[in-house]
Design an enzyme around this catalytic site. Structure first.
Site, mmCIF file in Angstrom:
data_model
loop_
_atom_site.group_PDB
_atom_site.id
_atom_site.type_symbol
_atom_site.label_atom_id
_atom_site.label_comp_id
_atom_site.label_asym_id
_atom_site.label_seq_id
_atom_site.Cartn_x
_atom_site.Cartn_y
_atom_site.Cartn_z
ATOM 1 N N CYS A 67 -23.780 -7.643 1.060
ATOM 2 C CA CYS A 67 -22.948 -6.474 1.329
ATOM 3 C C CYS A 67 -23.672 -5.190 0.951
ATOM 4 C CB CYS A 67 -21.605 -6.584 0.605
ATOM 5 S SG CYS A 67 -21.711 -6.731 -1.199
ATOM 6 N N ASP A 82 0.819 -1.213 0.000
ATOM 7 C CA ASP A 82 0.000 0.000 0.000
ATOM 8 C C ASP A 82 0.851 1.261 0.000
ATOM 9 O OD1 ASP A 82 -2.669 -0.445 -0.240
ATOM 10 O OD2 ASP A 82 -3.159 -0.194 1.865
ATOM 11 N N CYS A 92 -19.657 -14.470 -6.535
ATOM 12 C CA CYS A 92 -20.651 -13.737 -5.740
ATOM 13 C C CYS A 92 -22.070 -14.188 -6.077
ATOM 14 C CB CYS A 92 -20.524 -12.230 -5.989
ATOM 15 S SG CYS A 92 -19.157 -11.450 -5.100
ATOM 16 N N CYS A 119 -18.928 6.269 2.104
ATOM 17 C CA CYS A 119 -18.297 5.120 2.780
ATOM 18 C C CYS A 119 -17.818 5.495 4.178
ATOM 19 C CB CYS A 119 -17.131 4.615 1.929
ATOM 20 S SG CYS A 119 -16.233 3.234 2.662
ATOM 21 N N CYS A 176 -25.037 -2.229 3.902
ATOM 22 C CA CYS A 176 -24.317 -0.954 4.026
ATOM 23 C C CYS A 176 -25.280 0.135 4.495
ATOM 24 C CB CYS A 176 -23.688 -0.561 2.688
ATOM 25 S SG CYS A 176 -22.783 1.009 2.778
ATOM 26 N N CYS A 201 -25.925 -13.060 -4.663
ATOM 27 C CA CYS A 201 -25.861 -12.532 -3.289
ATOM 28 C C CYS A 201 -25.709 -11.010 -3.304
ATOM 29 C CB CYS A 201 -24.693 -13.161 -2.539
ATOM 30 S SG CYS A 201 -24.476 -12.538 -0.848
#
Length: 216
Positions: free
Chosen positions: A100, A40, A94, A120, A104, A97
């Site tokens: 997520c 990172d 995925c 976010c 949120c 589904c």
């Protein structure tokens, strides 16, 4: 709440040490190999490369997901001058589904595996440097003061995640003993003692205090 990765020592330090050790072993066993390690720490598209190399697929929450480990892991890389036979990408698992997306609280997860950073919780609690958090987040933070794990916690693939055994990632006892009152009364000295060598230092004391005051 803190994002899980933030309870122990800053992963930048831990993973870089492991990469350097791995690089040294490569040089010992193979010979002259030159390169650099990245955690990172440079404009390296690590998630895209990880997907292309078959480490996982990009989930609807934009995280890299692995069938055997879920998404609770770090990505880092060695860029070296050793010729290797590449692996290929794997399929998307995925399916239909949407856990997520549905979970949120700020509707930050968009179609096409994209995130609206302005919505976010992880972004606004860490990267946003404004004096105040946006008013539209009031009542939606679910006590997150640094980062957010909601979209990962609800992901069915994370039931395959394994408990890490790295001592440097284990939380300090004084951090686990913090109460709501302790957090609300947090001072600069307390912050420095709790988060020495921690990723939480990225938000600085004023940023964490701002977040705490917003959610209390």
């Amino acid at each position: 709440q803190l994002a899980k990765y933030a309870y122990g020592e800053d992963y930048h330090f831990v993973i870089r040490d492991k990469l350097n050790e791995f690089f040294y072993l490569l040089q010992q066993q193979i010979g002259a190999v030159e390169g650099r390690s990245f955690v990172d720490s440079a404009p390296v598209l690590d998630r895209a490369w990880a997907r292309k190399s078959g480490l996982g697929w990009i989930g609807k929450n934009s995280m890299l997901i692995n069938k055997h480990s879920g998404s609770d892991f770090f990505i880092a890389e060695l860029i070296i001058d050793l010729a290797l036979e590449p692996d290929g990408p794997i399929k998307d698992y995925c399916g239909t589904c949407t856990k997520c997306i549905d979970s949120c609280p700020t509707d930050a997860i968009l179609p096409q595996r994209k995130i609206d950073s302005n919505k976010c919780i992880s972004y606004v609690t860490i990267e946003l440097k404004d004096e105040n958090l946006p008013k539209e987040f009031k009542g939606k933070m679910q006590n997150w003061m640094f980062g957010c794990d909601i979209c990962q916690d609800v992901c069915p693939w994370n039931r395959f995640g394994k408990q890490n055994t790295e001592k440097r990632f284990q939380p300090r006892l004084n951090l686990l003993e913090m109460t709501k009152e302790h957090w609300e009364e947090l001072g600069q000295e307390d912050f420095s003692a709790l988060f020495s060598k921690s990723a939480v230092k990225r938000t600085k004391f004023v940023g964490l205090k701002r977040n705490i005051d917003f959610i209390k």
